[in-house]
Design an enzyme around this catalytic site. Structure first.
Site, mmCIF file in Angstrom:
data_model
loop_
_atom_site.group_PDB
_atom_site.id
_atom_site.type_symbol
_atom_site.label_atom_id
_atom_site.label_comp_id
_atom_site.label_asym_id
_atom_site.label_seq_id
_atom_site.Cartn_x
_atom_site.Cartn_y
_atom_site.Cartn_z
ATOM 1 C CB SER A 177 -0.971 -0.004 1.182
ATOM 2 O OG SER A 177 -0.257 0.198 2.374
ATOM 3 C CE LYS A 191 -2.928 1.397 5.074
ATOM 4 N NZ LYS A 191 -3.062 0.795 3.757
#
Ligand code: ADP
Length: 772
Positions: free
Chosen positions: A676, A719
């Site tokens: 990611s 996140k």
């Protein structure tokens, strides 16, 4: 051969009952029968000679001539003694053999005509061989049968006539009457000794066998006697020591307990066997304590004890935990299915999430709600199968495995058993704990779980298993397949505040024995603790700080005799020390070659600043900061994309030949991996290669393909929370994560801007500070 002379004599006769008299033998016997007394009187009147002959059957009271043997002994009466009751004791000496040839018709006593056999003294030593054999055999016999006096032995072995020797032996050894008569019947001297030797031989044989048997019997008796004796002594010692009932008492106690817990028959039998063993082995031996330890383990296990299920799960779950709506809902669904079909081989619930989000505490709430006892088994660092299934009893210090230990602790057979940290279990050469655990969890097998130590099947089918983990990545696949995963994600600051305000403060006050009025923590102070003192996904540290406040307040109340301590935003530092974190961690100004990524870790979200340097060189790509393989591949994919678009970005198309690129992600102590960070690395590289700075208030996450597509990522909530607490206002995320974004609570998204992208070009458009 000696010559036998024959005389005919007429003598009174006495019938002997049960014994016979041999020539040269002196003995006394009692006479009571009138016929015998008459014969005795007759003989006394005459020359005191009498014929003594045995009757064939002992029990005949009035024998006739046909009831008597033919051969007897002509004897001399030496003495008579009248005893009371009309009995006469006679002392006789046998003289020679005689054989009845006829008898006189005399009613009151037997009067018989006898042929007398006289044996002449003969020094003939022809019979020497026979004599020697006789001596040898007799000595052997005498040795075994020690009832014969040494005088008699000496006398017999010094005899020189075979006939006399035979008679002497026959009269001194124990033989049946028939055998004695047989010897008496033999007139030929050598034949007679020969017969006696034969009889002796077979007697020796019999005596030896008899001795052998006696020896064995004696050994047996001795052993039993010894044991009996020792046991009696032990009893006395135990009594002396005040232990009245000794081992037996202890065994009885164990037995009572065994009956009380009423386990399966198999268990009963096994324990009974061990109890028998216990009685046999001495108290002081090491084995004794091994057996006791084993029995106690068995008796402590909840073979047959359970608590009832009550439907109040929902209330308790609500009461104990703030938020976690979806989690609670799924747990309740799971529990109702189990209640409807308890025998179904249902999956195991696995709560997955970062530390401190309440996995353990939810588990204990579920136990409370179902009124089941609760045990926690920590699997972190378990490497060995034996830790699950126990060691065999032959090991020194052997113990049951954790499952059985947990059951003992639970005290019922249907507890809620929490398998904590299943993701931290390893396998090594000592065997795979996963396999053992699978057996434990498998409804088809776990009704008869066998621990190596216990050696008896235990029914685990009533146990409600629950597992926890920080991440799914390291849970062995077969185990994961058996589980139903419930994700618990990080808490927002808002949630943390509510948890603290509604639960943690009260919990800590109670733990420290304080009342609500003694410590007041302002709402703003709580918020400050969350923001400036903790950086975590869960609420563990938060709880610890609240605990610290409790302790400090208690101290103050005692020392300064205060009634109440109030914690405010202003005095927080006084109690907890200087603030640990700054709110805004965003880079102060836009920089070239530095981009902000967002990362997910098992312990919560984090931000990563990715730095890129470019230098003249020969096209080397260097990556530092503990990057995993996936991340490295992601960097290569980014380079491939940049090369394909070099012209568009106005980068020299040969940059990959003459430029070295160094990608570094600080905080090298934390290993990082996953795809990611793809778009972040690409952004930082393009920024460095094009000399265009990256906006300092933008964070991003997304996987990149070599064609510049942006692929979705996981852990969005963590996140975004990390970005938020770092003061990042704008977040670039893959368009395909839109669904996840919509699911997030509004409070998280408050004051944030989200840019959903499909391609790298869009990323760059929002991240780079193009000059207008
Ligand atoms: P984990 O097992 O996930 O590491 P714990 O169960 O140890 O977390 O939780 C740490 C502390 O936080 C416990 O005291 C727990 O009660 C509390 N806690 C966590 N989440 C909540 C919640 N949603 N509501 C109330 N208390 C919570």
């Amino acid at each position: 051969m000696k010559k036998c002379e024959k005389n005919i004599l007429q003598l009174p006769l006495i019938a002997l009952r049960g014994f016979s008299v041999f020539p040269n033998m002196i003995l006394h016997f009692d006479v009571a029968r009138p016929k015998s007394i008459k014969a005795l009187e007759k003989s006394m009147i005459e020359d005191q000679e009498i014929f003594l002959v045995a009757q064939k059957k002992v029990d005949i009271e009035e024998p006739e001539i046909k009831d008597l043997y033919e051969v007897g002994t002509i004897s001399t009466i030496k003495q008579i003694l009248k005893l009371p009751n009309g009995i006469i004791r006679v002392l006789v000496e046998g003289r020679t053999r005689g054989k009845i040839i006829s008898f006189e018709e005399e009613k009151s006593y037997f009067l018989v005509n006898i042929e007398e056999y006289l044996e002449e003294e003969n020094d003939n030593i022809k019979n020497e061989a026979l004599l020697r054999i006789g001596v040898e055999t007799f000595e052997e016999y005498a040795k075994i049968n020690n009832r014969i006096s040494t005088d008699t032995i000496r006398n017999i072995i010094s005899m020189e006539s075979p006939g006399k020797m035979a008679d002497a032996i026959a009269s001194n050894i124990q033989l049946k009457l028939e055998n004695k008569q047989e010897i008496l019947n033999v007139f030929n001297e050598e034949e007679r000794l020969f017969k006696v030797i034969n009889i002796l031989k077979s007697e020796i044989e019999i005596l030896n066998t008899q001795k052998e048997i006696m020896k064995k019997v004696k050994e047996n008796i001795d052993k039993n006697q010894k044991e009996y004796y020792l046991r009696e002594q032990l009893k006395i010692i135990q009594n002396e020591l005040g232990d009245k009932d000794g081992i037996q008492g202890e065994v009885n106690e164990y037995r009572n307990k065994l009956n009380k817990i009423n386990p399966p028959i198999e268990v009963k039998e096994k324990v009974e066997k061990e109890l028998q063993r216990m009685l046999k082995i001495p108290l002081s031996s090491a084995e004794s304590s091994v057996v006791r330890n084993y029995i106690e383990w068995i008796l402590d296990l909840p073979w047959n004890k359970e608590t009832n299920n009550i439907k109040r799960a929902k209330k308790i779950l609500e009461k104990d935990h703030y938020g976690l709506e979806k989690v609670k809902e799924r747990i309740l669904e799971f529990l109702s299915i189990r209640q409807i079909a308890p025998k179904l081989n249902s999956p195991i619930l696995c709560l997955v999430g970062p530390p401190g989000v309440g996995k353990t505490s939810i588990a204990s709430s579920i136990a409370k709600a179902l009124n089941r006892n609760y045990v926690r088994i920590s699997l972190g660092g378990v490497k060995d199968e034996a830790e699950i299934r126990g060691h065999r009893r032959t090991y020194v210090g052997a113990m049951p495995g954790r499952i059985i230990q947990g059951l003992k602790q639970a005290k019922t057979k249907n507890p809620l058993m929490l398998l904590d940290e299943v993701d931290k279990m390893n396998s090594d050469f000592r065997g795979d704990p996963t396999a053992a655990l699978l057996e434990v969890l498998d409804g088809e097998q776990n009704y008869a779980f066998r621990d190596h130590f216990i050696e008896l099947p235990f029914d685990l089918s009533n146990v409600l298993f629950l597992a926890t983990a920080n991440t799914l990545d390291t849970i062995p696949r077969p185990l994961l397949d058996r589980m139903e995963v419930i994700n618990i994600s990080s808490y927002t600051e808002e949630e943390k505040f509510h948890i603290a305000y509604n639960h943690l403060i009260e919990k800590q006050l109670k733990k420290h024995g304080m009342t609500k009025s003694q410590l007041r923590i302002d709402k703003k102070a709580i918020k400050d603790i969350i923001t400036y003192y903790t950086k975590e996904a869960g609420v563990r540290k938060l709880e610890r700080f609240i605990g610290e406040l409790c302790r400090k307040a208690a101290k103050e109340i005692l020392e300064k005799k205060k009634k109440q301590v109030r914690i405010t935003q202003n005095n927080l530092e006084k109690y907890l020390g200087p603030k640990k974190y700054r709110l805004n961690k965003i880079i102060e100004k836009p920089e070239i070659g530095v981009a902000r990524g967002l990362a997910w870790t098992p312990v919560g979200g984090d931000t990563l600043s990715i730095e890129v340097n470019i230098m003249k060189g020969n096209g080397k790509l260097e990556l530092t900061g503990q990057l995993g393989d996936v991340m490295k591949e992601s960097a290569k994919a980014a380079i491939s994309y940049i090369r394909s678009k070099a012209e568009k970005f106005k980068i020299s198309s040969d940059f990959y030949k003459d430029t070295d690129i160094h990608i570094h992600i600080p905080e090298g102590a934390v290993p990082k991996d996953g795809p990611s960070a793809g778009i972040t690395m690409a952004t930082a590289m393009i920024s460095a290669l094009t000399n265009i700075a990256v906006k300092n208030d933008v964070g991003m996450t997304g996987e990149i393909t070599i064609r510049g597509r942006v692929l979705p990522i996981g852990g969005l909530k963590e996140k975004i929370l990390a970005a938020k607490s770092a003061g990042i206002k704008k977040v670039i995320i893959p368009l395909e994560n839109e669904k996840d974004l919509n699911e997030l609570e509004d409070s998280i998204k408050e004051n944030m801007e989200f840019i959903l992208v499909k391609s790298m070009e869009e990323v760059l458009k929002h991240a780079l500070l193009y000059k207008k």
